[in-house]
Write an enzyme that holds these catalytic residues in place. Sequence first.
Site, PDB file in Angstrom:
ATOM      1  CE  LYS A 185      -3.969  -2.262   0.124  1.00 36.80           C
ATOM      2  NZ  LYS A 185      -3.738  -3.706   0.213  1.00 36.80           N
TER       3      LYS A 185
HETATM    4  C1  PLP Z   1      -4.942  -4.786   0.671  1.00 35.66           C
HETATM    5  C2  PLP Z   1      -6.406  -4.866   0.812  1.00 35.66           C
HETATM    6  C3  PLP Z   1      -7.008  -5.528   1.892  1.00 35.66           C
HETATM    7  C4  PLP Z   1      -6.229  -6.312   2.906  1.00 35.66           C
HETATM    8  O1  PLP Z   1      -5.317  -5.559   3.631  1.00 35.66           O
HETATM    9  P1  PLP Z   1      -4.386  -6.287   4.705  1.00 35.66           P
HETATM   10  O2  PLP Z   1      -3.821  -5.152   5.495  1.00 35.66           O
HETATM   11  O3  PLP Z   1      -3.353  -7.033   3.930  1.00 35.66           O
HETATM   12  O4  PLP Z   1      -5.225  -7.179   5.520  1.00 35.66           O
HETATM   13  C5  PLP Z   1      -8.385  -5.502   1.998  1.00 35.66           C
HETATM   14  N1  PLP Z   1      -9.145  -4.886   1.076  1.00 35.66           N
HETATM   15  C6  PLP Z   1      -8.608  -4.248   0.024  1.00 35.66           C
HETATM   16  C7  PLP Z   1      -9.510  -3.564  -0.957  1.00 35.66           C
HETATM   17  C8  PLP Z   1      -7.220  -4.236  -0.160  1.00 35.66           C
HETATM   18  O5  PLP Z   1      -6.699  -3.622  -1.225  1.00 35.66           O
END
Ligand code: PLP
EC number: 2.6.1.59
Length: 382
Positions: A185
């Site tokens: 992210k």
């Molecule tokens: C990355 C992501 C998640 C999961 O995030 P984590 O921190 O890895 O649990 C959930 N929903 C969306 C839309 C994502 O892009």
Amino acid sequence: MSGQKIPFNWPHMTGKELYYIAESHFNGALAGDGPFTKRCHKWLEEQTGSAKVLLTHSCTAALEMAALLLNIAPGDEIIMPSYTFVSTANAFVLRGGIPVFVDIREDTLNIDETLIEAAITPRTKAIAVVHYAGVGCEMDAIMDIARRHGLKVVEDAAQGVQATYKGRVLGSIGDLGAYSFHETKNVISGEGGALLVNAKDCIQRAEIIREKGTDRSRFFRGQVDKYTWQEVGSSFLPGELIAAFLWAQLEEAERITGDRLETWHRYHDLLAPLEANGLVRRPIVPVECRHNAHMYYVLLNPETDREKMLAESRRQNIGAVFHYVPLHSSPAGQRYGRVHGEMAMTDRQSARLVRLPLWIGLANAQQDRVVEFLVNAAKSNC
Ligand SMILES: *Cc1c(COP(=O)(O)O)cnc(C)c1O
């Protein structure tokens, strides 16, 4: 010809992460909710305007907390897009909830708000929206539907940190919001996330659910003289080392977003001619949305062979990738969820989407190579 590898993602470090981790180590504060966690909470609350922000060990954990907070019980239905990551659905399925998938919009690939109302049944409990690529859903319409039908709104804002819809920060608009600080992210801590508790009446239970079902947070604030098991919960909080790492990132969140936006806009400009030739469709950002350059993607022509193109990108050492296999077409999605209406747009857009490398430090020359690859591949129709 294959040049040096251009990875799809490269985690960006601000340089202060180890310094703050060393501070935690030196202070002997390692468990959760220490000084760095408190700093992160305060910063996130100020930035988002949310009534309460609580760090979690992932966005997945924040979504699981949301399902607990909304008292999702077996048979309850949650309306959501199929074009999303598994955690949006899985968090509710863990409580026996049934994801009800509706189609997405052609422009933003976000849930099509005009299709939500028809999917509501007496069992519907909540709407879970996903701000794809950090571009906000049509929240005014969605909040209005929720209000009229007595439904809760959960924002999966995993990709939406520092992005806004009509000036309001994504994640802070619905009853609850979930952020991700996963390495892929914008603002990161390896694994990590946060729950935004916008509905004030959920704050006390959120603290309890996150602390193994105990009222330990109230105990530490001196509000009760001992803490006990209050209700169902789990351990959803990260340790201080993660919070220390995250603090080094939050301090520079604005610069991180700015740097990513520069790369995003350079792609957008360089690919304008290809769109003008009708060979790809570039991302569309509605005027009411300020995005955060979480992702740059293109939509190929339906005739372009995406698998062949992606194979060619691997041959050229370029980290271009597809995105979600829609949940309604996955084995678990079929077992645990159901579809409302057509999934035509979800099927069409997900099959022709290609994400391009976007990270801080991606050199112009590398970006030019990605663009050149895409232009050649699209023109030769692969
Ligand atoms: C990355 C992501 C998640 C999961 O995030 P984590 O921190 O890895 O649990 C959930 N929903 C969306 C839309 C994502 O892009």
